[in-house]
Design an enzyme around this catalytic site. Structure first.
Site, short mmCIF file in Angstrom:
data_model
loop_
_atom_site.label_atom_id
_atom_site.label_comp_id
_atom_site.label_asym_id
_atom_site.label_seq_id
_atom_site.Cartn_x
_atom_site.Cartn_y
_atom_site.Cartn_z
N THR A 2 46.63 -6.18 4.03
CA THR A 2 45.33 -6.44 5.11
C THR A 2 45.69 -5.78 6.49
OG1 THR A 2 44.50 -8.10 3.69
CG2 THR A 2 43.66 -8.06 6.01
N THR B 60 47.38 -3.22 7.42
CA THR B 60 47.57 -1.81 7.19
C THR B 60 46.32 -1.42 6.97
OG1 THR B 60 49.61 -1.80 6.05
CG2 THR B 60 48.72 0.18 6.27
N GLU C 32 36.04 -0.48 -6.82
CA GLU C 32 36.38 0.55 -7.67
C GLU C 32 36.25 -0.03 -9.03
OE1 GLU C 32 40.01 2.61 -6.32
OE2 GLU C 32 39.16 2.59 -4.24
N GLU D 182 41.34 -2.03 -0.96
CA GLU D 182 41.96 -2.90 -1.81
C GLU D 182 42.87 -3.59 -1.04
OE1 GLU D 182 40.22 -3.68 -4.37
OE2 GLU D 182 39.13 -1.82 -5.01
N CYS E 43 48.55 -8.43 -6.25
CA CYS E 43 47.59 -8.78 -5.33
C CYS E 43 46.89 -9.85 -5.89
CB CYS E 43 46.81 -7.51 -4.72
SG CYS E 43 46.25 -6.76 -5.98
N ASN F 96 54.04 -2.11 -5.46
CA ASN F 96 54.22 -3.06 -6.32
C ASN F 96 53.81 -2.81 -7.97
OD1 ASN F 96 51.51 -2.93 -5.49
ND2 ASN F 96 50.93 -5.10 -5.92
N GLY G 37 46.98 -1.83 -0.12
CA GLY G 37 48.00 -2.17 0.39
C GLY G 37 47.54 -3.60 1.19
#
Ligand code: TXE
Length: 508
Positions: A254, A256, A488, A274, A308, A176, A252
């Protein structure tokens, strides 16, 4: 020596300045970047790289496998010995040079990002690419201003903390915000002295390739950054399973993320995840309505809703509900769905056919769940002949859905939002938190006490008050619940990519 295929690709990428350039797909092979060289995948396999605005392949992405990951790990391991001991000032100046070169090549990067993702060129130019250079600049200077803690143990000893690079970092990013998020991981990882094996999404490989070119020109030593292109199962999975990659930073979906966590747990890797979001956007009747509407249109549909942090569940206090919905729809219907490369386009294409089908599935589900489609809801007329097979979907607004239905709980990740009225503060806090996710939220109110109360009680890693997507690079960033693990950004990133070691010296 530069691979002849790579030279050819450079020429093609330069040609992408002409929007309607149809490129023969057989002539454009993206390469991996390993040990400072552009190399084809060992297995010689490639995947089509589709331009979402046209639905046509325009280049080939390496379908790399575990052998390419192994090669990248070898290169990263060799480079680590020297890079981890390179003075911070030297590392800093190379990262600053990378930032300068990204700025110099802004147009080239932005066009490649727009073609690869379907996002409007203006967005790539104004947000994605400038943020990528800011990421390098920020961490290049951050490492010059760090402090080490010291603890004196009464009369007994003196302790100090060393924070050392951890080794090889595995960096896995989504489609994205391709360069924005990849650079958000690469910059802190290598700034503190790690080497990296990075995997962009197989859907959006192009700007990672351009970044590799820029890193080489900036004098980044061979093997410090290695980029292996390919799919999650063939490249991401061997990275998470590799015993020499001790640190994994993943952004990516959830589902995955759960697989990544499962692969990393038995090897005790340090992991930052994340993941997705289903973010509430709450408007109180006392809000500045103009600001709330403008902010909400952005937070609903920026990047076709594929961020996201987008606020996909809008809650409006009942006295303002009808007027909010009326003005919101009026404003959202003015967003121009168009060719991403054309000036004036607000909404580009959805990244892939799979993602478009997912968006359509949820709009159909909303109808079944009793929702009313107040705006959009079906594929628009293609913006031009070039885009006749592109993956377009208009801004879509759904009202009248129950709070606990699937459309209000599951991440759609497209230009689709729901609007729901509420009556009380405690009621809307319940709605906001009634989800498995906890990434971000927005609250629009003029009442400062209420803003503080809401911020304290909403379960999300970020709470914006009277704004959205204001992202200071120093602040902690990440999610609660199924939106992720770890933080992060700023100091948190410097800590994540280093290992603290306590040194205890006896007093005498
Ligand atoms: O993302 P994936 P997908 C959400 C969004 C979307 C859904 C699925 O709802 O519809 O996720 O999207 C790599 N081991 N988000 O399937 O698979 C993959 O190659 C290691 C939210 O496209 O999560 C890519 O590089 N890596 C999101 C990266 O993981 C693996 C952004 C992300 O892809 C892997 C994108 C594996 N087993 C999608 N499988 C956000 N929150 O920003 C895949 N990958």
């Amino acid at each position: 020596m530069i691979d002849p295929g790579y030279n050819r690709l450079s020429r093609v990428v330069s040609r992408m300045y002409t929007p309607c350039d149809i490129v023969d797909k057989d002539s454009v092979r993206i390469h991996n970047f390993i040990g400072g060289e552009f190399v084809p995948p060992i297995g010689g396999k490639y995947l089509d790289n589709i331009e979402p605005a046209t639905g046509q392949p325009y280049s080939l992405v390496p379908d790399s496998d575990s052998r390419d990951v192994e090669r990248a790990v070898d290169a990263a391991e060799k480079a680590f010995a020297t890079w981890s001991r390179t003075p911070a000032a030297e590392r800093s100046s190379i990262l600053l040079r990378i930032a300068e070169l990204i700025d110099r090549d802004l147009d080239k990067f932005a066009r490649a990002e727009s073609i690869d993702t379907g996002k409007p060129l203006s967005l790539a130019r104004g947000l994605d690419i400038p943020r990528a250079s800011s990421n390098f600049r920020f961490f290049a200077t951050a490492i010059l201003h760090t402090e080490n803690e010291a603890h004196v143990t009464d009369g007994l000893a003196f302790n100090y903390t060393l924070r050392q690079p951890r080794g090889i970092a595995g960096l896995i990013s989504p489609w994205n915000l391709p360069l924005y998020l990849l650079s958000w991981k690469i910059a802190p990882a290598i700034a503190v002295g790690n080497t990296a094996v990075a995997k962009p999404s197989e859907l959006t490989p192009m700007t990672a390739l351009l970044l590799a070119e820029v890193c080489r020109e900036a004098g980044l030593p061979a093997g410090v950054l290695n980029i292996v292109q390919g799919t999650g199962p063939n490249v991401g999975s061997p990275m998470t399973a590799h015993p020499k990659i001790g640190t994994i930073s993943f952004t990516g979906g959830t589902v995955t993320g759960r697989k990544v966590a499962e692969a990393c747990a038995p090897l005790f890797k340090k992991v930052s995840l994340e993941l997705g979001g289903k973010n509430p956007n709450i408007i109180f009747a006392d809000a500045d309505l103009d600001a709330a509407i403008a902010g909400s249109v952005r937070s609903s549909f920026a990047n076709q809703g594929q961020v996201c942090l987008c606020g996909s569940r809008v809650f409006v206090e009942r006295p303002a509900y009808a007027e909010f919905v009326r003005q919101f729809i009026e404003k959202a219907s003015q967003l121009r769905v168009g060719d991403p490369l054309e000036t004036g386009t607000d909404q580009g294409a959805i990244v892939s056919k799979t993602q478009l089908d997912k968006v359509k599935f949820y709009v159909d589900l909303a109808r079944q769940e009793g929702g009313e489609i107040a705006l959009g809801g079906s594929a628009p007329v293609p913006p031009n002949d070039r885009c006749k097979n592109g993956y377009f979907f208009p801004p879509t607004v759904i009202t009248g859905l129950p709070v606990a239905c699937r459309v209000n709980r599951e991440e759609i990740f497209g230009p689709v939002i729901t609007i729901t009225p509420f009556d009380r503060e405690d009621e809307v806090i319940g709605y906001a938190n009634d989800t498995e996710y906890g990434l971000a939220s927005s609250v629009w109110t003029q009442n400062l006490n209420r803003a503080h109360r809401m911020a304290e009680q909403i379960h999300s890693g970020t709470v914006w008050v009277n704004c959205w997507l204001v992202r200071d690079l120093r602040v902690p960033f990440g999610g609660m619940k199924q939106s992720g693990v770890g933080r992060e950004g700023g100091e948190e990133a410097l800590r994540f990519f280093t290992e603290p070691k306590n040194v205890c010296i006896a007093k005498n």
